[in-house]
Design a protein around this motif. Structure first.
Motif, mmCIF file in Angstrom:
data_model
loop_
_atom_site.group_PDB
_atom_site.id
_atom_site.type_symbol
_atom_site.label_atom_id
_atom_site.label_comp_id
_atom_site.label_asym_id
_atom_site.label_seq_id
_atom_site.Cartn_x
_atom_site.Cartn_y
_atom_site.Cartn_z
ATOM 1 N N PHE A 107 80.559 -19.792 -32.916
ATOM 2 C CA PHE A 107 79.540 -19.260 -32.009
ATOM 3 C C PHE A 107 80.119 -18.149 -31.140
ATOM 4 O O PHE A 107 79.475 -17.110 -30.914
ATOM 5 N N ILE A 108 81.342 -18.346 -30.648
ATOM 6 C CA ILE A 108 82.007 -17.324 -29.835
ATOM 7 C C ILE A 108 82.174 -16.035 -30.634
ATOM 8 O O ILE A 108 81.882 -14.931 -30.154
ATOM 9 N N LEU A 150 77.824 -20.798 -42.423
ATOM 10 C CA LEU A 150 78.689 -21.607 -43.286
ATOM 11 C C LEU A 150 79.650 -22.460 -42.466
ATOM 12 O O LEU A 150 79.794 -23.668 -42.712
ATOM 13 N N ILE A 151 80.309 -21.836 -41.476
ATOM 14 C CA ILE A 151 81.286 -22.567 -40.664
ATOM 15 C C ILE A 151 80.597 -23.651 -39.835
ATOM 16 O O ILE A 151 81.076 -24.791 -39.752
ATOM 17 N N VAL A 152 79.469 -23.309 -39.222
ATOM 18 C CA VAL A 152 78.754 -24.280 -38.389
ATOM 19 C C VAL A 152 78.204 -25.425 -39.240
ATOM 20 O O VAL A 152 78.222 -26.584 -38.820
ATOM 21 N N TYR A 200 92.759 -20.849 -39.587
ATOM 22 C CA TYR A 200 91.721 -19.835 -39.382
ATOM 23 C C TYR A 200 90.951 -20.094 -38.091
ATOM 24 O O TYR A 200 90.612 -19.143 -37.361
ATOM 25 N N ALA A 201 90.697 -21.373 -37.792
ATOM 26 C CA ALA A 201 89.993 -21.714 -36.550
ATOM 27 C C ALA A 201 90.809 -21.286 -35.331
ATOM 28 O O ALA A 201 90.267 -20.720 -34.371
ATOM 29 N N MET A 202 92.114 -21.531 -35.371
ATOM 30 C CA MET A 202 92.976 -21.130 -34.260
ATOM 31 C C MET A 202 93.046 -19.606 -34.157
ATOM 32 O O MET A 202 93.083 -19.049 -33.053
ATOM 33 N N GLY A 206 87.113 -26.780 -33.207
ATOM 34 C CA GLY A 206 87.743 -25.949 -34.219
ATOM 35 C C GLY A 206 86.798 -25.143 -35.080
ATOM 36 O O GLY A 206 87.231 -24.162 -35.698
ATOM 37 N N PHE A 207 85.538 -25.535 -35.135
ATOM 38 C CA PHE A 207 84.622 -24.847 -36.033
ATOM 39 C C PHE A 207 83.358 -24.359 -35.323
ATOM 40 O O PHE A 207 83.046 -23.169 -35.350
ATOM 41 N N ILE A 208 82.629 -25.248 -34.680
ATOM 42 C CA ILE A 208 81.333 -24.871 -34.109
ATOM 43 C C ILE A 208 81.499 -23.921 -32.924
ATOM 44 O O ILE A 208 80.882 -22.841 -32.894
ATOM 45 N N TYR A 209 82.324 -24.291 -31.930
ATOM 46 C CA TYR A 209 82.511 -23.426 -30.768
ATOM 47 C C TYR A 209 83.101 -22.064 -31.144
ATOM 48 O O TYR A 209 82.561 -21.021 -30.746
ATOM 49 N N PRO A 210 84.219 -22.014 -31.910
ATOM 50 C CA PRO A 210 84.790 -20.698 -32.244
ATOM 51 C C PRO A 210 83.840 -19.824 -33.060
ATOM 52 O O PRO A 210 83.809 -18.605 -32.871
#
Length: 453
Positions: free
Chosen positions: A404-405, A428-430, A88-90, A398-402
């Motif tokens: 936020f984007i 939730l993801i962050v 999912y992150a990708m 894989g989680f924080i940057y994507p």
């Protein structure tokens, strides 16, 4: 296999991004047709293979050791869960890029390009000036991850050589000579390998390396089944919370290909099929990781060592497999070193006369490899080192940057949705990423220091 198969992120970046289309006009932008012609692009099957190669690094042969930190069945279930999370992150990264292509009318981007463009054209005007900083932060995280991977591969090579030289199943830091001496001795062959400046001489080896990993997975099932003394149901289901976070770092590191996802997307014939490609590629990756992790821990138990081939008997075929794995890790070292150094060299070379680039590039390659060797010599614990990389780098990449984007892109089009569900998804993801980053990094760093001195 190699996470370094992606091209350097600076090649298409470093220019001002502006919104040129919105709404339907942006969504109707045909970025596939706008991409440069002439390049041979990959079909769905080839893309699935490239994704599998990008995600299956040397870390997969250490996954079984993280299973014994957490517990067999808990680790088994969480490996599948994290496989979905990584997929999912990708997908978030690739899908976000395809959304912003139309807004800025650019047909392809790298991961750092995406980070810069999102912040520079995003809804938060007050922080747009930090878009370059966001780009450099992504650059730094990728470099930290891949240079750290090189340290891990040196340790794995040294452990394999030490076992074959001593002819024993026990591999420890001590001995005559100790493990650290073997790591130091690798500085010369690794430096020679690091002098290869063209990826085209290294990439063909990735196919051979994937075959070796598949063979190692099959051999793990065979030898583990022969020596297993108990039923999987009698193995510890769960151990400790600290072990859980150590496992999470290693598990996520062992099957991520975040640094390569945009390079794979940029080279697809049908980039809108990225979701299907991720499903196919990650199914292969998770299957191999689960196989080595489950059977490696079940068969070799609490005394299991990394890489997994160290647990195989000292017989002709296992010895040949150990040598092949050592070769695979050696090539993987070169592939993982090539990409972050290429990124760093882009910035370093500006200080020198172009006529002297050839000399200074090789000088810095040697310096970087000596630095990698020093770090590997100081902290020669494979699983904890992998755990640090997975906890710190992958939680961010894989989680924080994507997340936020994706939030920046969702803010105005299509909006945050019913009861702001897209915002709560971001939270939730962050939250998961920050928890993994802080607790996982602390736990693994603590264990790394404790077991290294």
């Amino acid at each position: 296999m190699s996470r370094s198969s992606s091209r350097s992120p600076h090649r298409t970046g470093h220019h001002k991004y502006v919104i040129k289309a919105t709404g339907e006009a942006a969504r109707n932008y045909d970025f596939k047709a706008a991409r440069p012609p002439g390049r041979k692009r990959t079909n769905l099957i080839e893309t699935i293979g490239n994704l599998a190669k990008s995600c299956l690094g040397g870390g997969v042969v250490a996954i079984h050791e993280s299973y014994k930190m957490c517990g067999l069945l808990t680790s088994f279930v969480l490996t599948i869960v994290f496989g979905f999370c990584i997929s999912y992150a990708m997908y978030m990264i690739a899908h976000s890029a395809q959304r912003i292509y139309g807004r800025v009318q650019v047909p392809q981007m790298s991961y750092p390009d995406l980070a810069e463009a999102t912040l520079e054209t995003g809804p938060f005007v007050s922080i747009r000036k930090y878009s370059k900083c966001f780009r450099y932060l992504v650059d730094f995280t990728i470099c930290f991850n891949l240079f750290g991977s090189c340290c891990v591969y040196q340790i794995m090579m040294a452990r394999t050589i030490k076992q074959l030289v001593e002819g024993t199943n026990e591999v420890s830091l001590e001995g005559n000579p100790p493990l650290r001496v073997y790591i130091i001795c690798l500085v010369v062959p690794c430096t020679l390998l690091g002098m290869i400046t063209s990826l085209k001489y290294l990439a063909p080896f990735s196919i051979v390396a994937d075959f070796i990993i598949f063979t190692v997975a099959c051999a793990t099932v065979h030898y583990a089944s022969k020596v297993a003394e108990t039923s999987p149901l009698d193995m510890p289901v769960f151990k400790t919370v600290a072990g859980l976070f150590e496992f999470m770092g290693v598990c996520i590191f062992s099957m991520e290909g975040l640094g390569a996802v945009m390079a794979v997307e940029n080279n697809m014939e049908e980039p809108r099929n990225m979701g299907r490609a991720l499903f196919g590629g990650m199914s292969i990756v998770v299957s191999i990781v689960v196989t080595i992790g489950f059977f490696g821990y079940w068969g070799f138990g609490e005394m299991s060592k990394s890489p997994v081939t160290l647990n195989f008997p000292l017989e002709p075929f296992p010895i040949a497999l150990k040598l092949l794995l050592g070769f695979m890790i050696y090539v993987t070292f070169a592939l993982n070193f090539w990409f972050p150094f290429d990124l760093m060299w882009y910035y370093i070379k500006n200080k020198y006369d172009p006529s002297k680039y050839w000399l200074w590039e090789r000088v810095y390659r040697a310096i970087f490899i000596c630095g990698i060797t020093c770090i590997a010599t100081t902290f020669p614990n494979v699983s904890k080192f992998i755990g640090v990389l997975g906890s710190f780098c992958i939680s961010n990449m894989g989680f924080i940057y994507p997340a936020f984007i994706e939030l920046c892109l969702d803010w105005t089009d299509p909006g945050l949705g019913f009861m702001m569900w897209r915002f709560w998804r971001f939270i939730l993801i962050v939250t998961f990423g920050l928890t993994l980053c802080v607790v996982g990094t602390y736990t693994n760093v603590k264990g790394l220091i404790k077991e290294s001195f």
